[in-house]
Design a protein around this motif. Structure first.
Motif, mmCIF file in Angstrom:
data_model
loop_
_atom_site.group_PDB
_atom_site.id
_atom_site.type_symbol
_atom_site.label_atom_id
_atom_site.label_comp_id
_atom_site.label_asym_id
_atom_site.label_seq_id
_atom_site.Cartn_x
_atom_site.Cartn_y
_atom_site.Cartn_z
ATOM 1 N N GLY A 72 69.922 29.372 -25.607
ATOM 2 C CA GLY A 72 70.863 30.180 -26.386
ATOM 3 C C GLY A 72 71.285 29.501 -27.671
ATOM 4 N N LEU A 73 71.575 28.204 -27.600
ATOM 5 C CA LEU A 73 71.936 27.475 -28.820
ATOM 6 C C LEU A 73 70.755 27.419 -29.793
ATOM 7 N N GLY A 74 69.533 27.282 -29.249
ATOM 8 C CA GLY A 74 68.350 27.299 -30.104
ATOM 9 C C GLY A 74 68.199 28.631 -30.830
ATOM 10 N N LEU A 75 68.388 29.718 -30.117
ATOM 11 C CA LEU A 75 68.330 31.040 -30.755
ATOM 12 C C LEU A 75 69.427 31.202 -31.806
ATOM 13 N N LEU A 76 70.606 30.694 -31.508
ATOM 14 C CA LEU A 76 71.694 30.780 -32.479
ATOM 15 C C LEU A 76 71.363 30.020 -33.755
ATOM 16 N N TYR A 78 68.387 29.087 -34.874
ATOM 17 C CA TYR A 78 67.234 29.685 -35.554
ATOM 18 C C TYR A 78 67.633 30.940 -36.329
ATOM 19 N N ASN A 79 68.531 31.724 -35.778
ATOM 20 C CA ASN A 79 68.902 32.993 -36.406
ATOM 21 C C ASN A 79 70.200 32.917 -37.202
ATOM 22 N N MET A 80 70.736 31.735 -37.392
ATOM 23 C CA MET A 80 71.980 31.587 -38.141
ATOM 24 C C MET A 80 71.821 32.003 -39.596
ATOM 25 N N GLU A 81 70.599 31.950 -40.117
ATOM 26 C CA GLU A 81 70.340 32.358 -41.493
ATOM 27 C C GLU A 81 70.746 33.808 -41.722
ATOM 28 N N VAL A 82 70.525 34.653 -40.740
ATOM 29 C CA VAL A 82 70.899 36.065 -40.843
ATOM 30 C C VAL A 82 72.409 36.188 -40.988
ATOM 31 N N LEU A 83 73.138 35.437 -40.189
ATOM 32 C CA LEU A 83 74.596 35.490 -40.260
ATOM 33 C C LEU A 83 75.099 34.954 -41.601
ATOM 34 N N ALA A 84 74.497 33.883 -42.074
ATOM 35 C CA ALA A 84 74.895 33.322 -43.367
ATOM 36 C C ALA A 84 74.572 34.291 -44.497
ATOM 37 N N ALA A 85 73.462 35.019 -44.389
ATOM 38 C CA ALA A 85 73.075 35.963 -45.430
ATOM 39 C C ALA A 85 74.056 37.127 -45.522
ATOM 40 N N LEU A 108 70.093 36.681 -32.567
ATOM 41 C CA LEU A 108 71.398 36.047 -32.748
ATOM 42 C C LEU A 108 72.365 36.466 -31.649
ATOM 43 N N VAL A 109 72.411 37.754 -31.357
ATOM 44 C CA VAL A 109 73.303 38.257 -30.309
ATOM 45 C C VAL A 109 72.863 37.740 -28.934
ATOM 46 N N THR A 110 71.558 37.744 -28.685
ATOM 47 C CA THR A 110 71.037 37.233 -27.410
ATOM 48 C C THR A 110 71.344 35.748 -27.261
ATOM 49 N N MET A 114 73.475 34.077 -24.287
ATOM 50 C CA MET A 114 72.896 33.033 -23.432
ATOM 51 C C MET A 114 73.721 31.750 -23.492
ATOM 52 N N ALA A 115 74.193 31.396 -24.684
ATOM 53 C CA ALA A 115 74.988 30.179 -24.819
ATOM 54 C C ALA A 115 76.310 30.313 -24.066
ATOM 55 N N VAL A 116 76.957 31.448 -24.190
ATOM 56 C CA VAL A 116 78.221 31.666 -23.480
ATOM 57 C C VAL A 116 77.981 31.689 -21.969
ATOM 58 N N GLY A 117 76.937 32.387 -21.532
ATOM 59 C CA GLY A 117 76.617 32.431 -20.102
ATOM 60 C C GLY A 117 76.253 31.067 -19.547
ATOM 61 N N GLY A 118 75.488 30.294 -20.298
ATOM 62 C CA GLY A 118 75.115 28.950 -19.862
ATOM 63 C C GLY A 118 76.321 28.030 -19.764
ATOM 64 N N PHE A 119 77.202 28.105 -20.759
ATOM 65 C CA PHE A 119 78.411 27.293 -20.719
ATOM 66 C C PHE A 119 79.285 27.686 -19.536
ATOM 67 N N TYR A 120 79.416 28.986 -19.302
ATOM 68 C CA TYR A 120 80.212 29.464 -18.170
ATOM 69 C C TYR A 120 79.614 28.990 -16.844
ATOM 70 N N GLY A 121 78.294 29.038 -16.732
ATOM 71 C CA GLY A 121 77.633 28.583 -15.512
ATOM 72 C C GLY A 121 77.848 27.107 -15.248
ATOM 73 N N VAL A 122 77.707 26.291 -16.284
ATOM 74 C CA VAL A 122 77.945 24.852 -16.131
ATOM 75 C C VAL A 122 79.395 24.601 -15.745
ATOM 76 N N TRP A 123 80.295 25.290 -16.414
ATOM 77 C CA TRP A 123 81.734 25.098 -16.168
ATOM 78 C C TRP A 123 82.099 25.453 -14.725
#
Length: 133
Positions: A72-76, A78-85, A108-110, A114-123
């Motif tokens: 999830g962090l990798g996808l974020l 990689y796709n951060m350019e879209v958000l910055a644009a 970006l949304v995925t 995934m990052a939020v779900g992964g963090f929640y799972g670890v927590w």
């Protein structure tokens, strides 16, 4: 089997994420308990040994959660350019260019999900190791 052996078997089976009905069946086969009594016994064992069961389940859950978090962090990233644009100078041009880049926006949304779900799972997995009772 005596109660101690049954208890150890239940902890082992629940720790391996086996189906609860299958665990009840094994308890019925290895003891003189009926189905309803076996379910009650499993519930009691589970309530008394939550930490042991969580420790047995932990490695798989942490592995999956960390994997989801990293991807999830990798996808974020990689796709951060879209958000910055989107926040750059010519907003209308960026909105129109998003029509062609909707896959990156979906990534970006995925990635965020995934990052939020992964963090929640670890927590939650790590929190189950230290019950607050």
């Amino acid at each position: 089997m005596n109660d101690e052996e049954l208890t150890n078997m239940i902890i082992k089976e629940l720790g391996k994420h086996h189906d609860r009905q299958e665990v009840v069946r094994k308890v019925c086969e290895n003891s003189t308990l009926g189905w309803v009594d076996a379910e009650k016994f499993i519930n009691e064992v589970e309530a008394q040994n939550r930490r042991k069961i969580a420790v047995r389940q932990g490695p798989l859950l942490i592995f999956l959660s960390i994997g989801s978090l990293v991807i999830g962090l990798g996808l974020l990233v990689y796709n951060m350019e879209v958000l910055a644009a989107i926040f750059s100078s010519d907003l209308m041009q960026q909105i129109l260019s998003l029509r062609s880049g909707y896959y990156r926006l979906a990534g970006l949304v995925t990635g965020l999900a995934m990052a939020v779900g992964g963090f929640y799972g670890v927590w939650t997995t790590l929190a189950s190791f230290f019950p607050s009772e």
